[in-house]
Design a protein around this motif. Sequence first.
Motif, PDB file in Angstrom:
ATOM      1  N   LEU A 175      36.950  60.383 -13.003  1.00 27.53           N
ATOM      2  CA  LEU A 175      36.534  60.946 -14.546  1.00 27.53           C
ATOM      3  C   LEU A 175      36.357  62.124 -14.723  1.00 27.53           C
ATOM      4  CD1 LEU A 175      36.359  59.843 -17.691  1.00 27.53           C
ATOM      5  CD2 LEU A 175      34.243  59.353 -17.114  1.00 27.53           C
ATOM      6  N   GLU A 176      37.141  62.794 -15.508  1.00 30.12           N
ATOM      7  CA  GLU A 176      36.884  64.366 -15.661  1.00 30.12           C
ATOM      8  C   GLU A 176      36.528  64.378 -17.355  1.00 30.12           C
ATOM      9  OE1 GLU A 176      39.658  66.856 -13.809  1.00 30.12           O
ATOM     10  OE2 GLU A 176      40.359  65.236 -12.756  1.00 30.12           O
ATOM     11  N   ILE A 177      35.594  65.159 -17.792  1.00 28.23           N
ATOM     12  CA  ILE A 177      35.449  65.400 -19.332  1.00 28.23           C
ATOM     13  C   ILE A 177      35.304  66.876 -19.249  1.00 28.23           C
ATOM     14  CG2 ILE A 177      33.791  64.967 -21.251  1.00 28.23           C
ATOM     15  CD1 ILE A 177      32.869  62.301 -19.908  1.00 28.23           C
TER      16      ILE A 177
ATOM     17  N   CYS B 108      48.644  55.041 -13.598  1.00 28.70           N
ATOM     18  CA  CYS B 108      47.601  55.319 -12.668  1.00 28.70           C
ATOM     19  C   CYS B 108      46.856  56.463 -13.170  1.00 28.70           C
ATOM     20  CB  CYS B 108      48.038  55.781 -11.159  1.00 28.70           C
ATOM     21  SG  CYS B 108      48.836  54.192 -10.293  1.00 28.70           S
ATOM     22  N   ARG B 109      47.205  57.342 -13.751  1.00 25.75           N
ATOM     23  CA  ARG B 109      46.414  58.496 -14.341  1.00 25.75           C
ATOM     24  C   ARG B 109      46.846  58.857 -15.553  1.00 25.75           C
ATOM     25  NH1 ARG B 109      48.631  59.384  -9.320  1.00 25.75           N
ATOM     26  NH2 ARG B 109      50.363  60.959 -10.025  1.00 25.75           N
ATOM     27  N   VAL B 110      45.909  59.145 -16.472  1.00 23.90           N
ATOM     28  CA  VAL B 110      45.974  59.611 -17.833  1.00 23.90           C
ATOM     29  C   VAL B 110      45.244  60.783 -18.186  1.00 23.90           C
ATOM     30  CG1 VAL B 110      45.705  58.751 -20.153  1.00 23.90           C
ATOM     31  CG2 VAL B 110      46.893  57.328 -18.525  1.00 23.90           C
ATOM     32  N   ARG B 111      45.770  61.424 -18.943  1.00 22.20           N
ATOM     33  CA  ARG B 111      44.865  62.969 -19.522  1.00 22.20           C
ATOM     34  C   ARG B 111      45.192  63.071 -20.966  1.00 22.20           C
ATOM     35  NH1 ARG B 111      45.270  69.184 -17.721  1.00 22.20           N
ATOM     36  NH2 ARG B 111      44.599  69.896 -19.694  1.00 22.20           N
ATOM     37  N   LEU B 112      44.215  62.806 -21.665  1.00 26.92           N
ATOM     38  CA  LEU B 112      44.107  62.890 -23.077  1.00 26.92           C
ATOM     39  C   LEU B 112      43.622  64.046 -23.599  1.00 26.92           C
ATOM     40  CD1 LEU B 112      42.233  59.379 -23.701  1.00 26.92           C
ATOM     41  CD2 LEU B 112      44.722  59.716 -23.770  1.00 26.92           C
ATOM     42  N   ASN B 113      44.663  64.927 -24.421  1.00 28.15           N
ATOM     43  CA  ASN B 113      44.380  66.229 -24.816  1.00 28.15           C
ATOM     44  C   ASN B 113      44.026  66.204 -26.317  1.00 28.15           C
ATOM     45  OD1 ASN B 113      44.748  67.187 -22.141  1.00 28.15           O
ATOM     46  ND2 ASN B 113      46.159  68.513 -22.675  1.00 28.15           N
ATOM     47  N   PHE B 114      42.864  66.567 -26.895  1.00 30.51           N
ATOM     48  CA  PHE B 114      42.777  66.708 -28.227  1.00 30.51           C
ATOM     49  C   PHE B 114      42.960  67.667 -28.810  1.00 30.51           C
ATOM     50  CE2 PHE B 114      40.957  62.509 -26.946  1.00 30.51           C
ATOM     51  CZ  PHE B 114      40.825  61.737 -27.879  1.00 30.51           C
ATOM     52  N   ASP B 115      44.090  68.408 -28.520  1.00 29.31           N
ATOM     53  CA  ASP B 115      44.270  69.854 -29.096  1.00 29.31           C
ATOM     54  C   ASP B 115      45.064  69.452 -30.278  1.00 29.31           C
ATOM     55  OD1 ASP B 115      46.358  68.669 -27.377  1.00 29.31           O
ATOM     56  OD2 ASP B 115      47.251  70.549 -27.096  1.00 29.31           O
ATOM     57  N   GLY B 116      45.255  70.396 -31.271  1.00 30.13           N
ATOM     58  CA  GLY B 116      46.196  70.100 -32.293  1.00 30.13           C
ATOM     59  C   GLY B 116      45.875  71.293 -33.479  1.00 30.13           C
ATOM     60  N   THR B 117      46.491  70.961 -34.594  1.00 26.26           N
ATOM     61  CA  THR B 117      46.285  72.064 -35.743  1.00 26.26           C
ATOM     62  C   THR B 117      45.765  71.429 -37.014  1.00 26.26           C
ATOM     63  OG1 THR B 117      48.606  71.545 -36.395  1.00 26.26           O
ATOM     64  CG2 THR B 117      48.193  73.501 -34.806  1.00 26.26           C
ATOM     65  N   SER B 118      44.990  70.290 -36.698  1.00 31.72           N
ATOM     66  CA  SER B 118      44.589  69.394 -38.148  1.00 31.72           C
ATOM     67  C   SER B 118      43.587  70.111 -38.573  1.00 31.72           C
ATOM     68  CB  SER B 118      44.439  68.056 -37.613  1.00 31.72           C
ATOM     69  OG  SER B 118      43.287  68.068 -36.562  1.00 31.72           O
TER      70      SER B 118
ATOM     71  N   VAL C  80      40.781  53.722 -30.366  1.00 26.66           N
ATOM     72  CA  VAL C  80      42.001  52.688 -29.958  1.00 26.66           C
ATOM     73  C   VAL C  80      42.772  53.027 -28.945  1.00 26.66           C
ATOM     74  CG1 VAL C  80      41.575  52.136 -32.588  1.00 26.66           C
ATOM     75  CG2 VAL C  80      43.281  54.115 -31.628  1.00 26.66           C
ATOM     76  N   LEU C  81      42.711  54.205 -28.153  1.00 29.02           N
ATOM     77  CA  LEU C  81      43.534  54.537 -27.155  1.00 29.02           C
ATOM     78  C   LEU C  81      43.056  53.880 -25.920  1.00 29.02           C
ATOM     79  CD1 LEU C  81      44.495  58.214 -27.669  1.00 29.02           C
ATOM     80  CD2 LEU C  81      46.135  56.344 -27.853  1.00 29.02           C
ATOM     81  N   GLU C  82      42.951  52.752 -25.946  1.00 27.41           N
ATOM     82  CA  GLU C  82      42.481  51.834 -24.855  1.00 27.41           C
ATOM     83  C   GLU C  82      43.512  51.828 -23.731  1.00 27.41           C
ATOM     84  OE1 GLU C  82      40.806  47.624 -23.604  1.00 27.41           O
ATOM     85  OE2 GLU C  82      41.087  47.989 -25.567  1.00 27.41           O
ATOM     86  N   PRO C  83      43.212  52.377 -22.467  1.00 30.85           N
ATOM     87  CA  PRO C  83      44.257  52.297 -21.325  1.00 30.85           C
ATOM     88  C   PRO C  83      44.229  50.923 -20.658  1.00 30.85           C
ATOM     89  CG  PRO C  83      42.463  53.814 -20.819  1.00 30.85           C
ATOM     90  CD  PRO C  83      42.143  53.046 -22.223  1.00 30.85           C
ATOM     91  N   HIS C  84      44.931  50.635 -19.634  1.00 31.99           N
ATOM     92  CA  HIS C  84      44.814  49.392 -19.027  1.00 31.99           C
ATOM     93  C   HIS C  84      43.844  49.463 -18.124  1.00 31.99           C
ATOM     94  CE1 HIS C  84      46.309  46.184 -16.260  1.00 31.99           C
ATOM     95  NE2 HIS C  84      46.923  45.586 -17.362  1.00 31.99           N
ATOM     96  N   PRO C  85      43.200  48.362 -17.669  1.00 32.66           N
ATOM     97  CA  PRO C  85      41.900  48.116 -16.852  1.00 32.66           C
ATOM     98  C   PRO C  85      42.737  48.593 -15.433  1.00 32.66           C
ATOM     99  CG  PRO C  85      42.166  46.083 -18.149  1.00 32.66           C
ATOM    100  CD  PRO C  85      43.537  46.753 -18.553  1.00 32.66           C
ATOM    101  N   ASN C  86      43.784  48.681 -15.056  1.00 25.28           N
ATOM    102  CA  ASN C  86      44.154  49.190 -13.843  1.00 25.28           C
ATOM    103  C   ASN C  86      44.124  50.736 -13.641  1.00 25.28           C
ATOM    104  OD1 ASN C  86      44.622  46.545 -12.806  1.00 25.28           O
ATOM    105  ND2 ASN C  86      46.663  46.652 -13.292  1.00 25.28           N
ATOM    106  N   LEU C  87      43.825  51.786 -14.602  1.00 25.99           N
ATOM    107  CA  LEU C  87      43.678  53.169 -14.562  1.00 25.99           C
ATOM    108  C   LEU C  87      42.675  53.363 -13.500  1.00 25.99           C
ATOM    109  CD1 LEU C  87      44.924  55.313 -16.019  1.00 25.99           C
ATOM    110  CD2 LEU C  87      42.757  55.472 -17.366  1.00 25.99           C
ATOM    111  N   GLU C  88      43.217  54.661 -12.574  1.00 24.31           N
ATOM    112  CA  GLU C  88      42.410  55.160 -11.758  1.00 24.31           C
ATOM    113  C   GLU C  88      41.796  56.330 -11.707  1.00 24.31           C
ATOM    114  OE1 GLU C  88      44.529  54.669  -8.049  1.00 24.31           O
ATOM    115  OE2 GLU C  88      44.810  52.591  -7.821  1.00 24.31           O
ATOM    116  N   HIS C  89      42.552  57.305 -12.797  1.00 25.32           N
ATOM    117  CA  HIS C  89      42.223  58.516 -13.007  1.00 25.32           C
ATOM    118  C   HIS C  89      42.217  58.802 -14.643  1.00 25.32           C
ATOM    119  CE1 HIS C  89      42.501  63.240 -11.722  1.00 25.32           C
ATOM    120  NE2 HIS C  89      41.515  62.796 -12.651  1.00 25.32           N
ATOM    121  N   LEU C  90      41.074  59.327 -15.083  1.00 25.33           N
ATOM    122  CA  LEU C  90      41.052  59.461 -16.520  1.00 25.33           C
ATOM    123  C   LEU C  90      40.450  60.908 -16.922  1.00 25.33           C
ATOM    124  CD1 LEU C  90      41.304  58.912 -19.741  1.00 25.33           C
ATOM    125  CD2 LEU C  90      39.161  57.716 -19.538  1.00 25.33           C
ATOM    126  N   GLN C  91      41.203  61.639 -17.600  1.00 21.60           N
ATOM    127  CA  GLN C  91      40.809  63.048 -17.889  1.00 21.60           C
ATOM    128  C   GLN C  91      40.821  63.153 -19.708  1.00 21.60           C
ATOM    129  OE1 GLN C  91      44.113  64.934 -15.774  1.00 21.60           O
ATOM    130  NE2 GLN C  91      42.569  66.362 -14.950  1.00 21.60           N
TER     131      GLN C  91
END
Length: 727
Positions: free
Chosen positions: A569-571, A510-520, A535-546
Amino acid sequence: MWVYVSEPFNGVRVAKAIIQEVGGLSPDNYTELETLLKSICNLIKGKKFFLVLDDVWTEDYTIWEPFKLALQYGAQGSRILVTTRKERVAEIMGSAYRINLEALSDGDCWLIFSKIAFLEKSLQQCKQLEDLGREIAKKCKGLPLAAKTLGSLMRFKKSKEQWKNVLDSSLWKLEDVEKGLFAPLLLSYYELPFTMKRCFSYCAIFPKDYVIYTNDLVKLWMAQGYLNSEENMYMELEIIGEEYFENLAMRSFFQDFEKDEHDDMIRSCKMHDIVHDFAQLIMKNECFSIEVNGDKEFGIDSFHKSTRHLSIAPRGETQFPVAVYTAKNLRTLLPLKTSFSNINHVLPDLLQRLTCLRALNLSCSSIEKLPDEVEKLIHLRFIDLSYNSKLKVLPESICNLCNLQTLNISRCHGIEKLPQGMSKLIKLRHLVLHGINFTKPFPMGIGKLSSLRTLEQFVVSGRGDIGGCKLEELKLLNYLQGALVIKGLGNVIDVVEAENAHLKEKIHLCRVRLNFDGTSEESRRMENNVLILNVLEPHPNLEHLQIYWYEGSTMFPNWIMSLTKLKKLEIIDCKKLDSIPPLGKLPCLESLEIRNADSVKKVGVEFLGIEFKDKKYKGLSASLILFPNLKSLIFWNMKEWEEWGGIGGLKEEDCFTIMPCLLYLEIVGCPKLKALPHFFHTTPLKELCIRESPILKEDCQKRDNGPKIIHIPRIYNIHLNLEEEDH
């Protein structure tokens, strides 16, 4: 102030409860009764109060004397109301006035009973069953709980024959006072299937007035094997448990429900004292709840070596009771919010002796180390280690618990990484990690835990990390549900690796948070982030995206418009983002929050999701609704944002309806923003907050622009300098 007392009496707990009811500072660190009573004196001094001491049992006057002296500091006119089931308690309390509650009349019992029993029944059914119902209501003997319980039982019975069977039941003939009181509960209990009976009676393990968290309860049932049913072999165990709980709740075995803010499901509940007594009667020597206070162990006298399920509640600082060692057949051990002074010393021996355990709760126990002896618990299915801030590492030996279903280490802030052998826990369903900020990537092989339902966070390894897991290990974790935070996306270089994560197949998230932190490398970070997000496409049923720390200048993944169920939605902290993604056509979006997008200079028509073809709407009878369900809109710390445009060259109200449900707008730290767009005067805003945005604030205060926001009931940090006739 309303304070639940119950038995056995705990003076420190009651004093703390009074302080919290008054609104004093949390007294958790104080364990001396004298200190707490002085605090009560100071808090109530000179104030008129009304204190309810609910469900008092103790007849020891010396216990009440210190409280009586402390409470005399209140102002004249203060009152204390005590509720009790014992006449002697009223006498020793020196009551000035007593109200003896009589039994309810048959008519009142009927009102309670019929309101529940006839729920969802037709008028004709109600008429046919009324005479039998009134006779059943008389059997309640004026007890409201009995009326409620019987009403819940009869709600599921539709024929006259079923109602007559209840009325003629031999259980009503029980002469024993205690069993006579339990007769309505026995009737309801015997109607349950065997599996549900076990789940209910297991709840006798909790102390009276204990807050039972339904998620944990279902996991404990699961650990005991109560949810394995041949008739439900294709249904998720957790769903079976939820259905059992709902059935028991509908039959009034639980009460005082608290609901979850996310999904409106029941989060916690309690049991009525009489229902709890009934559960303990059923469990007899199998289930015990004992209290420990220094050398005194309340309930230890009735504690049997054959006991299967045990909870231990301490009073103040005390030691773990060694008598527990003798209960070698224990299936459940729940030290409830314990901090036994000798826990670290006794734990190795305890784990070696109680090898039959299926469930072990060491939450809040101040353990510093989980001994290697934990691997002796080969039958263990549930272990709760949460809220142990001194625990720094999990031993590799815990990975030998091949039957483990639930591992809870939430709020163990000292833990930085998981054991390397986690892939051996092939039956693990719930890895609860809430409140932990992992600094190390997850070990390789997490992807083998294909039974996982709860993961909460997943940490991707960087190029220099040895033995760390890759993003593609999410591939087979398709049973994940609830919330998931993916950390370290800045480490991902290969787009194929992100594609292989198959995020779209996680249909229960229901809720997904994508953290683009890293050391690259910084030079490749921006390009990689754009490709990975696409390409990180969530399922259409997602209710909360960060989305956090995204380094791309644009954010328009090709899947964004497929999120037709997205509500929030939080950016956040996307400092190189120079344009806001087009979001206006997301049909269910209710809350949008954008923070620290430092490169954005203009928010225009693209934000609303309008394309060139949409401008042809002009002249049509129906208008296009943009942000149709948006209720809350927040912008924070957008240092370069200057312009917020509407729909240039068109009369907006003729062609488009924009944000028709917007109730809250907050703009903070946007020092260059000049003005609000024209369409805001048509929104139903209830609250407007503008801070650290001086140009915008000045524009809103102008006489020409004031009428655009004057309709808003609550406006913060803006003073409108208008003439009297303009209001």
